[in-house]
Design an enzyme around this catalytic site. Structure first.
Site, mmCIF file in Angstrom:
data_model
loop_
_atom_site.group_PDB
_atom_site.id
_atom_site.type_symbol
_atom_site.label_atom_id
_atom_site.label_comp_id
_atom_site.label_asym_id
_atom_site.label_seq_id
_atom_site.Cartn_x
_atom_site.Cartn_y
_atom_site.Cartn_z
ATOM 1 N N ASP A 104 5.927 5.111 1.888
ATOM 2 C CA ASP A 104 6.468 4.343 0.770
ATOM 3 C C ASP A 104 7.871 4.813 0.441
ATOM 4 O O ASP A 104 8.039 5.850 -0.198
ATOM 5 C CB ASP A 104 5.548 4.497 -0.440
ATOM 6 C CG ASP A 104 5.956 3.629 -1.629
ATOM 7 O OD1 ASP A 104 6.969 2.903 -1.536
ATOM 8 O OD2 ASP A 104 5.260 3.679 -2.649
ATOM 9 N N TYR B 149 -6.641 -0.919 -7.505
ATOM 10 C CA TYR B 149 -5.359 -0.208 -7.388
ATOM 11 C C TYR B 149 -4.395 -0.695 -8.469
ATOM 12 O O TYR B 149 -3.822 0.094 -9.216
ATOM 13 C CB TYR B 149 -4.815 -0.476 -5.981
ATOM 14 C CG TYR B 149 -3.546 0.204 -5.593
ATOM 15 C CD1 TYR B 149 -3.561 1.462 -4.995
ATOM 16 C CD2 TYR B 149 -2.313 -0.434 -5.733
ATOM 17 C CE1 TYR B 149 -2.389 2.075 -4.575
ATOM 18 C CE2 TYR B 149 -1.146 0.170 -5.329
ATOM 19 C CZ TYR B 149 -1.189 1.422 -4.744
ATOM 20 O OH TYR B 149 -0.020 2.021 -4.335
#
Length: 122
Positions: free
Chosen positions: A38, A14
Site C-alpha cells: 500500500d 474492513y
C-alpha cells in the site's frame, strides 16, 4: 476457495471497522502470514505484527473509508473495491482500488492498494 459472498462480507467488515475505529477487527481479517502493498510499488508490510501496527496507526490518524461503488467479487479467490480514503490528521484524500486475495479459510493473504501521485489531494 471462499465464496464470493464471504469475500464481499470481509471487505464490508474492513470498511465498517475503519469507520468504527476498530483496528483489531481489521487485522483479524488477515492471515498470520499476509502481506500488504500500500500503495503497489512500495515496500510490503508482512506478517500480523506489522499488519496490526499498520492498521493501529491508520486508525489513530482518524482514517475513514467510503466506498465509491459496490464491492466486486471474482470467479476465484479475490475481491476488490474502489474507495475514497480520508486521513484528517494529514488533511489528505486518496482515491484507491484495494484488491484482496483470500485463502481457503476466508482470511486475506494479500492486500494491494492501487493509487498513485495523481490519486490524492490535500
Amino acid at each position: 476457495m471462499p465464496a464470493q459472498e464471504q469475500m464481499k462480507k470481509a471487505l464490508q467488515t474492513y470498511i465498517d471497522s475503519f469507520d468504527a475505529g476498530d483496528a483489531a477487527t481489521i487485522a483479524e481479517l488477515f492471515a498470520d502470514d499476509a502481506v500488504i502493498e500500500d500503495p503497489v510499488g512500495k515496500p510490503q508490510i508482512s506478517g500480523r505484527p506489522a499488519i496490526d501496527e499498520f492498521y493501529a496507526k491508520a486508525i489513530s490518524a482518524g482514517t475513514k473509508l467510503t466506498l465509491d461503488g459496490p464491492i466486486r467479487g471474482s470467479h476465484g479467490n479475490g475481491a476488490a473495491m474502489a474507495l475514497t480514503i480520508e486521513v484528517p490528521a494529514m488533511n489528505l484524500r486518496i482515491r484507491a482500488i484495494d484488491a484482496m486475495t483470500f485463502n481457503e479459510d476466508g482470511k486475506i493473504v494479500e492486500m494491494r492498494a492501487y493509487w498513485g501521485p495523481d490519486d490524492f489531494e490535500k
